[in-house]
Every structure is written in C-alpha cells, then in structure tokens.
Scaffold this active site. Structure first.
Site, PDB file in Angstrom:
ATOM      1  N   LYS A 178       1.019  -0.974   0.130  1.00 15.58           N
ATOM      2  CA  LYS A 178      -0.169  -0.276  -0.127  1.00 15.58           C
ATOM      3  C   LYS A 178       0.695   1.114   0.125  1.00 15.58           C
ATOM      4  O   LYS A 178       1.359   1.531   0.741  1.00 15.58           O
ATOM      5  CB  LYS A 178      -1.195   0.145   1.028  1.00 15.58           C
ATOM      6  N   THR A 209      -7.299   9.696   8.764  1.00 13.87           N
ATOM      7  CA  THR A 209      -7.078   7.987   8.034  1.00 13.87           C
ATOM      8  C   THR A 209      -6.621   7.447   8.935  1.00 13.87           C
ATOM      9  O   THR A 209      -5.767   5.766   8.819  1.00 13.87           O
ATOM     10  CB  THR A 209      -5.719   8.763   7.201  1.00 13.87           C
ATOM     11  N   GLY A 211      -7.524   3.547  10.342  1.00 18.09           N
ATOM     12  CA  GLY A 211      -7.879   2.830  10.249  1.00 18.09           C
ATOM     13  C   GLY A 211      -8.263   2.516   8.737  1.00 18.09           C
ATOM     14  O   GLY A 211      -8.582   1.759   8.517  1.00 18.09           O
ATOM     15  N   THR A 212      -7.399   2.990   8.015  1.00 13.68           N
ATOM     16  CA  THR A 212      -7.456   2.638   6.691  1.00 13.68           C
ATOM     17  C   THR A 212      -7.135   1.246   6.636  1.00 13.68           C
ATOM     18  O   THR A 212      -8.278   0.466   5.690  1.00 13.68           O
ATOM     19  CB  THR A 212      -6.743   4.087   5.669  1.00 13.68           C
ATOM     20  N   GLY A 213      -6.102   0.860   6.739  1.00 15.45           N
ATOM     21  CA  GLY A 213      -5.403   0.160   6.490  1.00 15.45           C
ATOM     22  C   GLY A 213      -6.561  -0.972   6.743  1.00 15.45           C
ATOM     23  O   GLY A 213      -6.325  -2.383   6.168  1.00 15.45           O
ATOM     24  N   CYS A 214      -7.025  -1.415   8.107  1.00 15.33           N
ATOM     25  CA  CYS A 214      -7.676  -1.977   8.460  1.00 15.33           C
ATOM     26  C   CYS A 214      -9.067  -2.288   7.302  1.00 15.33           C
ATOM     27  O   CYS A 214      -9.101  -3.378   7.558  1.00 15.33           O
ATOM     28  CB  CYS A 214      -8.850  -1.489  10.297  1.00 15.33           C
TER      29      CYS A 214
HETATM   30  N1  LIG Z   1      -5.357  10.630   1.729  1.00 14.98           N
HETATM   31  C1  LIG Z   1      -5.320   9.686   1.192  1.00 14.98           C
HETATM   32  N2  LIG Z   1      -5.927   9.482   0.292  1.00 14.98           N
HETATM   33  C2  LIG Z   1      -6.340   8.752  -0.270  1.00 14.98           C
HETATM   34  N3  LIG Z   1      -6.602   7.708  -0.371  1.00 14.98           N
HETATM   35  C3  LIG Z   1      -5.363   7.249   0.865  1.00 14.98           C
HETATM   36  C4  LIG Z   1      -5.045   8.042   1.690  1.00 14.98           C
HETATM   37  N4  LIG Z   1      -4.511   6.973   2.905  1.00 14.98           N
HETATM   38  C5  LIG Z   1      -4.002   6.001   2.372  1.00 14.98           C
HETATM   39  N5  LIG Z   1      -4.766   5.930   1.234  1.00 14.98           N
HETATM   40  C6  LIG Z   1      -5.292   4.738   1.166  1.00 14.98           C
HETATM   41  O1  LIG Z   1      -5.837   3.865   2.363  1.00 14.98           O
HETATM   42  C7  LIG Z   1      -5.452   2.642   2.167  1.00 14.98           C
HETATM   43  C8  LIG Z   1      -4.405   1.952   2.865  1.00 14.98           C
HETATM   44  O2  LIG Z   1      -3.356   2.185   2.928  1.00 14.98           O
HETATM   45  P1  LIG Z   1      -2.595   2.705   3.951  1.00 14.98           P
HETATM   46  O3  LIG Z   1      -0.921   2.856   3.502  1.00 14.98           O
HETATM   47  O4  LIG Z   1      -2.739   4.520   4.658  1.00 14.98           O
HETATM   48  O5  LIG Z   1      -2.190   1.205   5.319  1.00 14.98           O
HETATM   49  P2  LIG Z   1      -2.195   1.950   6.673  1.00 14.98           P
HETATM   50  O6  LIG Z   1      -0.903   2.111   6.973  1.00 14.98           O
HETATM   51  O7  LIG Z   1      -1.978   0.440   6.799  1.00 14.98           O
HETATM   52  O8  LIG Z   1      -3.060   2.186   7.701  1.00 14.98           O
HETATM   53  P3  LIG Z   1      -3.490   2.234   8.981  1.00 14.98           P
HETATM   54  O9  LIG Z   1      -2.989   3.548   9.543  1.00 14.98           O
HETATM   55  O10 LIG Z   1      -4.313   1.593   9.511  1.00 14.98           O
HETATM   56  O11 LIG Z   1      -2.299   1.335   9.125  1.00 14.98           O
HETATM   57  C9  LIG Z   1      -4.644   1.999   0.903  1.00 14.98           C
HETATM   58  O12 LIG Z   1      -4.982   2.297  -0.195  1.00 14.98           O
HETATM   59  C10 LIG Z   1      -4.302   3.293   0.117  1.00 14.98           C
HETATM   60  O13 LIG Z   1      -3.565   3.828  -1.085  1.00 14.98           O
HETATM   61  C1  LIG Z   2      -6.959  -2.497  17.455  1.00 14.99           C
HETATM   62  C2  LIG Z   2      -5.831  -1.614  16.504  1.00 14.99           C
HETATM   63  N1  LIG Z   2      -6.207  -1.989  15.055  1.00 14.99           N
HETATM   64  C3  LIG Z   2      -4.990  -1.816  14.255  1.00 14.99           C
HETATM   65  C4  LIG Z   2      -5.010  -0.340  14.143  1.00 14.99           C
HETATM   66  C5  LIG Z   2      -4.765   0.116  12.809  1.00 14.99           C
HETATM   67  O1  LIG Z   2      -4.577   1.164  12.600  1.00 14.99           O
HETATM   68  P1  LIG Z   2      -3.807   2.733  12.792  1.00 14.99           P
HETATM   69  O2  LIG Z   2      -2.969   2.412  12.131  1.00 14.99           O
HETATM   70  O3  LIG Z   2      -4.960   3.226  10.929  1.00 14.99           O
HETATM   71  O4  LIG Z   2      -4.570   3.538  13.910  1.00 14.99           O
HETATM   72  C6  LIG Z   2      -5.020   0.688  15.428  1.00 14.99           C
HETATM   73  N2  LIG Z   2      -4.886   1.754  15.758  1.00 14.99           N
HETATM   74  N3  LIG Z   2      -5.703  -0.427  16.272  1.00 14.99           N
END
Ligand SMILES: Nc1ncnc2c1ncn2[C@@H]1O[C@H](COP(=O)(O)OP(=O)(O)OP(=O)(O)O)[C@@H](O)[C@H]1O
Ligand SMILES: Cc1ncc(COP(=O)(O)O)c(N)n1
Length: 273
Positions: A178, A209, A211-214
C-alpha cells in the site's frame, strides 16, 4: 437453504479499538456496509482514541483460538482477515486455526498505529513472516511494514514491486504493497505471483485516515466472501477505502475515523430531495 439465499459471512481476528476507527470495530462496520455478516475474534483490547494508544491488554492465545472455534463450528466464514495480533503465541494460535479451518485469509500485517504506538511485539515479526504469511491468500503491508518484512528500504514504485515479489516469495499468494505513506499519489502495487498492476486513486487531503489499512483489508475479505476473484476484490476494496476516507466525519483531535455508510446516507438524501 439454497446457495442463492446463503448470506456471505466473514471473520475478523484483530484488536479492539475503543475509538472504533480501526481494529475489530472498523472491520465489522466494513462488513456491515458491504452486507456481509461479520464475526469476530478479539486478540487484544486497546484504550485508544484519534491521538494515540494509551494502554493495551493482550488476550491469552487459547482464548483467541476458542473464539475462532466457537464461531466457525456454528456459523462458518467464507473469508477471514487478521489485524493486530500483538504477540508470537497469538500468531501461532491463529495460524493453527487458519490451517485447521482452511480459511481463505487476508493478512493485514499491523505493526503500529498511525500515532506510531506499537501494536506488535518486535520479536513477533519473525512469526508473522514465517508462520502466517505462508497461509495468506492476500497480504496488505503498508510501506513501513513491507520494509520490516523484507529488510529493504522502499520508496519508488519499482522498489514497491521488488518488495511485493520478495513478500510473495515468503508464501503469500497475492500481495498489495500500500502506498498511503507515499508523499505523492496513494498508489498501491498488486502482485499475483505472475504480473504486477497498480491500484490508483487521488490523494484526499485529510488527517482523518485512522483505520484505513483495517478498512481496506476488511473490504477485501468481504468481497472475497461475496465470491469475487482476488484481483476484483482488491480493486473494489480500493474504491471502498477511497470513498470511506473522502466521507470521513471529522471526529476527534488527531487522526479521525473514516465513514462506512456514505452510500446509505446518499440514498437517504436522494429520497428526501
Ligand atoms: N489520503 C489518502 N487519500 C486516498 N487514499 C489513501 C490516503 N491514505 C491512504 N490511502 C489508501 O488507503 C489504503 C490504506 O493504506 P495505508 O497505507 O494508509 O494503510 P495503513 O498505513 O496500513 O493504514 P493504517 O493506518 O490503518 O495502519 C491504501 O489503499 C492507500 O493507498
Ligand atoms: C486495534 C487496532 N488495530 C489496528 C490499528 C491500526 O490502524 P491505524 O494505523 O489506522 O491506527 C489500530 N490503531 N488499532
């Protein structure tokens, strides 16, 4: 019940986020919004909000396994995803369950929260790499996670492709590296073991953003549970997470949550017009 009437169901194995923007809560909201019945097995309880993680309590691995067995013996899951797994013994327990139940698994290799707080013990990275990734149908590392899994620095699209191939070599059948952490457009790189493609979207300028990865990995699991092929599920999940970010409700003083029910809200607005 006929196959047509069978309701798709998905299981999340993840940590609880009290602010409900990430973790189990984000996964269940995503499943609900995509009309998939959501089941859960909680690995850890965190006290967190949009500013950071204040405390975390890891559950015993036997209790994680017992939750998975309880719901699968009775209800069953068409797909599953993992999020925060916290410790190596929990990862090993989850891997045993995934193998026993032959789950179609999406692994979000969560290592830290957006605030930087750790969600995985450093010594557990080896278990994630060696025990869980070989069982993954799809794995969705962000850039720092892909760096931890491969031991390489990753910045360019070419480096993302090389990392995807290296993670595929660890046993995951499909890899999405990602690009949310990239400085420019949030392009994700998809590798299915044969070819590469890019998942492109515009960058939405927002701090919300959390929880975007979740949400992305839960949406992949939901679309798999609904019967889509992996490449289609990943493409639909990218559209889902982009709209979830676009419609973020703007809550909290830090990285706020995304919105899961924008389609429902839009259809209600259309009815009152
Ligand atoms: N500002 C943004 N605008 C559009 N898409 C985004 C943005 N930020 C993240 N994404 C998309 O959201 C999805 C999650 O990516 P991200 O790299 O943020 O994951 P992550 O870091 O694992 O998330 P988390 O913060 O939940 O752990 C990907 O498809 C990424 O391209
Ligand atoms: C319980 C739990 N699981 C996953 C994430 C990661 O999400 P993010 O990186 O968006 O904070 C989080 N913050 N909390």
């Amino acid at each position: 019940m006929s196959e047509e009437q069978r309701h798709p169901r998905a299981l999340t194995i993840a940590g609880s986020d009290s602010s409900a923007g990430a973790g189990i809560q984000a996964d269940l909201k995503t499943f609900a919004a995509l009309e998939v019945y959501g089941l859960s097995a909680i690995t850890a309880i965190t006290a967190q909000n949009t500013l950071g993680v204040r405390a975390a309590f890891e559950l015993p691995p036997e209790l994680v396994e017992a939750q998975i067995d309880a719901v699968l013996e009775d209800i069953g899951a068409d797909a599953a995803k993992t999020g925060m797994l916290a410790t190596a013994p929990i990862i090993e327990a989850v891997a045993r369950s995934v193998a026993r139940w032959q789950l179609r698994l999406v692994v979000d290799p969560v290592m830290a929260a957006k605030s930087g707080d750790p969600l995985l013990r450093p010594e557990a990275v080896a278990a994630l790499r060696g025990v869980l990734l070989p069982l993954a149908e799809v794995v969705t590392p962000n850039l720092p996670e892909a760096e931890m899994l491969t031991g390489r620095h990753i910045e360019t699209l070419e480096e993302m492709r090389e990392a995807a191939r290296a993670i595929h070599d660890l046993g995951a059948r499909h890899v999405v590296v990602k690009g949310g952490h990239r400085l420019d457009a949030p392009i994700d790189v998809y590798f299915d073991g044969t070819g590469f493609s890019e998942l492109r979207a515009e960058r939405i300028e927002t701090r919300h953003t959390h929880g975007t990865g979740c949400t992305f990995s839960a949406a992949i699991a939901a679309f798999l549970a609904r019967g889509l092929a992996v490449a289609e599920a990943v493409a639909e999940a990218k559209r889902y997470v982009t709209e979830a970010i676009r419609h973020a409700p703007g809550l909290g003083h830090g990285h706020g949550p995304t919105e899961h029910f924008w389609q429902w809200k839009q259809s209600k607005e259309a009815q009152t017009r």
